[in-house]
Design an enzyme around this catalytic site. Structure first.
Site, PDB file in Angstrom:
ATOM      1  N   HIS A 161       0.846  -1.211   0.000  1.00  0.00           N
ATOM      2  CA  HIS A 161       0.000   0.000   0.000  1.00  0.00           C
ATOM      3  C   HIS A 161       0.878   1.256   0.000  1.00  0.00           C
ATOM      4  O   HIS A 161       0.600   2.211  -0.728  1.00  0.00           O
ATOM      5  CB  HIS A 161      -0.869   0.059   1.262  1.00  0.00           C
ATOM      6  CG  HIS A 161      -1.930  -0.992   1.385  1.00  0.00           C
ATOM      7  ND1 HIS A 161      -1.997  -1.856   2.455  1.00  0.00           N
ATOM      8  CD2 HIS A 161      -3.000  -1.304   0.600  1.00  0.00           C
ATOM      9  CE1 HIS A 161      -3.061  -2.644   2.327  1.00  0.00           C
ATOM     10  NE2 HIS A 161      -3.674  -2.339   1.202  1.00  0.00           N
ATOM     11  N   ARG A 183      -2.411  -6.366  -8.389  1.00  0.00           N
ATOM     12  CA  ARG A 183      -1.329  -7.311  -8.161  1.00  0.00           C
ATOM     13  C   ARG A 183      -1.375  -8.394  -9.231  1.00  0.00           C
ATOM     14  O   ARG A 183      -0.771  -8.273 -10.267  1.00  0.00           O
ATOM     15  CB  ARG A 183      -1.438  -7.921  -6.757  1.00  0.00           C
ATOM     16  CG  ARG A 183      -0.994  -6.960  -5.667  1.00  0.00           C
ATOM     17  CD  ARG A 183      -1.563  -7.332  -4.331  1.00  0.00           C
ATOM     18  NE  ARG A 183      -3.008  -7.229  -4.335  1.00  0.00           N
ATOM     19  CZ  ARG A 183      -3.773  -7.377  -3.275  1.00  0.00           C
ATOM     20  NH1 ARG A 183      -3.247  -7.684  -2.137  1.00  0.00           N
ATOM     21  NH2 ARG A 183      -5.078  -7.217  -3.363  1.00  0.00           N
ATOM     22  N   LYS A 235     -18.211  -6.001   5.948  1.00  0.00           N
ATOM     23  CA  LYS A 235     -16.897  -6.667   5.989  1.00  0.00           C
ATOM     24  C   LYS A 235     -16.449  -6.891   7.409  1.00  0.00           C
ATOM     25  O   LYS A 235     -16.748  -6.092   8.290  1.00  0.00           O
ATOM     26  CB  LYS A 235     -15.861  -5.782   5.277  1.00  0.00           C
ATOM     27  CG  LYS A 235     -15.636  -6.174   3.837  1.00  0.00           C
ATOM     28  CD  LYS A 235     -14.347  -5.589   3.299  1.00  0.00           C
ATOM     29  CE  LYS A 235     -14.200  -5.868   1.817  1.00  0.00           C
ATOM     30  NZ  LYS A 235     -13.083  -5.171   1.224  1.00  0.00           N
ATOM     31  N   SER A 271      -2.937  -7.934   2.788  1.00  0.00           N
ATOM     32  CA  SER A 271      -3.178  -7.815   4.227  1.00  0.00           C
ATOM     33  C   SER A 271      -3.577  -9.171   4.799  1.00  0.00           C
ATOM     34  O   SER A 271      -3.171  -9.529   5.907  1.00  0.00           O
ATOM     35  CB  SER A 271      -4.293  -6.800   4.500  1.00  0.00           C
ATOM     36  OG  SER A 271      -3.928  -5.533   4.018  1.00  0.00           O
TER      37      SER A 271
HETATM   38  P1  ADP Z   1      -9.986  -3.407  -0.367  1.00  0.00           P
HETATM   39  O1  ADP Z   1     -10.797  -4.102   0.693  1.00  0.00           O
HETATM   40  O2  ADP Z   1     -10.620  -2.131  -0.853  1.00  0.00           O
HETATM   41  O3  ADP Z   1      -9.538  -4.288  -1.493  1.00  0.00           O
HETATM   42  P2  ADP Z   1      -7.196  -3.374   0.497  1.00  0.00           P
HETATM   43  O4  ADP Z   1      -6.609  -2.638   1.668  1.00  0.00           O
HETATM   44  O5  ADP Z   1      -7.064  -4.856   0.482  1.00  0.00           O
HETATM   45  O6  ADP Z   1      -8.688  -2.888   0.427  1.00  0.00           O
HETATM   46  O7  ADP Z   1      -6.548  -2.820  -0.860  1.00  0.00           O
HETATM   47  C1  ADP Z   1      -6.680  -1.486  -1.240  1.00  0.00           C
HETATM   48  C2  ADP Z   1      -6.082  -1.300  -2.611  1.00  0.00           C
HETATM   49  O8  ADP Z   1      -4.670  -1.525  -2.551  1.00  0.00           O
HETATM   50  C3  ADP Z   1      -6.604  -2.278  -3.666  1.00  0.00           C
HETATM   51  O9  ADP Z   1      -6.673  -1.600  -4.908  1.00  0.00           O
HETATM   52  C4  ADP Z   1      -5.550  -3.354  -3.708  1.00  0.00           C
HETATM   53  O10 ADP Z   1      -5.515  -4.003  -4.961  1.00  0.00           O
HETATM   54  C5  ADP Z   1      -4.302  -2.530  -3.469  1.00  0.00           C
HETATM   55  N1  ADP Z   1      -3.218  -3.325  -2.896  1.00  0.00           N
HETATM   56  C6  ADP Z   1      -3.241  -4.116  -1.802  1.00  0.00           C
HETATM   57  N2  ADP Z   1      -2.039  -4.694  -1.582  1.00  0.00           N
HETATM   58  C7  ADP Z   1      -1.222  -4.247  -2.578  1.00  0.00           C
HETATM   59  C8  ADP Z   1       0.141  -4.501  -2.937  1.00  0.00           C
HETATM   60  N3  ADP Z   1       0.899  -5.338  -2.254  1.00  0.00           N
HETATM   61  N4  ADP Z   1       0.638  -3.845  -4.018  1.00  0.00           N
HETATM   62  C9  ADP Z   1      -0.153  -3.017  -4.743  1.00  0.00           C
HETATM   63  N5  ADP Z   1      -1.446  -2.751  -4.468  1.00  0.00           N
HETATM   64  C10 ADP Z   1      -1.976  -3.357  -3.403  1.00  0.00           C
END
Ligand code: ADP
Length: 162
Positions: free
Chosen positions: A19, A92, A43, A130
């Site tokens: 992130h 990803r 969620k 995550s």
């Molecule tokens: P959500 O529940 O909205 O998917 P996340 O916190 O899992 O929330 O992810 C938020 C955004 O960050 C999403 O667009 C996800 O694809 C992106 N994301 C999560 N992990 C990574 C990573 N390791 N590299 C790039 N983007 C990421």
């Protein structure tokens, strides 16, 4: 608020270096980047909204033009209210694509002026999620390569006392 601002929404449960990488890159391309910690009542999160915001704020401290906010409704309502017309998401693997496409189409239908930008995950972080971090931390595995010291300690506090 302005035409050259963008929002990067997510659960950040918890925030990872994947992130942070997206935030760094996006913040260089827009005037202000609103990092929006989303609270979706449907969620189930490990961390409370307050904890997620706190971790995001600590990890992003010092990055220019980043504003951390939270929201618990329909994202397009937030964007419309703030007059933010650019949305950032990270991609990803192919597995992200279907969900992101669906979300992008829905958001675009609800808010046609919105442009959605996808940043490809940095190869160093492309396999980090995550949920994977939570799984590893729950078995007391080493997650120090992927999250900050602060997040690591919060994970230990939350998962190991269970
Ligand atoms: P959500 O529940 O909205 O998917 P996340 O916190 O899992 O929330 O992810 C938020 C955004 O960050 C999403 O667009 C996800 O694809 C992106 N994301 C999560 N992990 C990574 C990573 N390791 N590299 C790039 N983007 C990421």
């Amino acid at each position: 608020m302005g035409i050259r601002d963008a929002a990067y929404p997510g659960s950040f449960d918890p925030i990872t270096y994947g992130h942070v990488n997206i935030v760094r890159r996006a913040s260089e391309r827009f005037d202000n980047l609103y990092v929006v910690v989303v609270n979706n009542p449907n969620k189930k999160y490990l961390f409370s909204l307050q904890e997620r915001i706190e971790m995001v704020k600590k990890d992003l401290f010092g990055i220019q033009n980043v504003i951390v906010e939270s929201f618990d409704g329909l994202l397009v309502n937030y964007l419309r209210e703030k007059k933010i017309y650019n949305l950032i998401r990270g991609l990803r693997a192919v597995s992200d694509y279907e969900y992101e496409l669906q979300m992008a189409n829905a958001n675009h239908m609800l808010f046609p002026e919105l442009e959605i930008f996808f940043l490809m995950a940095d190869t160093d972080f492309s396999y980090i999620s995550s949920s994977m971090i939570k799984e590893i931390a729950s078995y007391n595995g080493d997650v120090s390569k992927w999250v900050s010291k602060y997040v690591e300690s919060k994970l230990q506090e939350k998962l190991l006392k269970k």
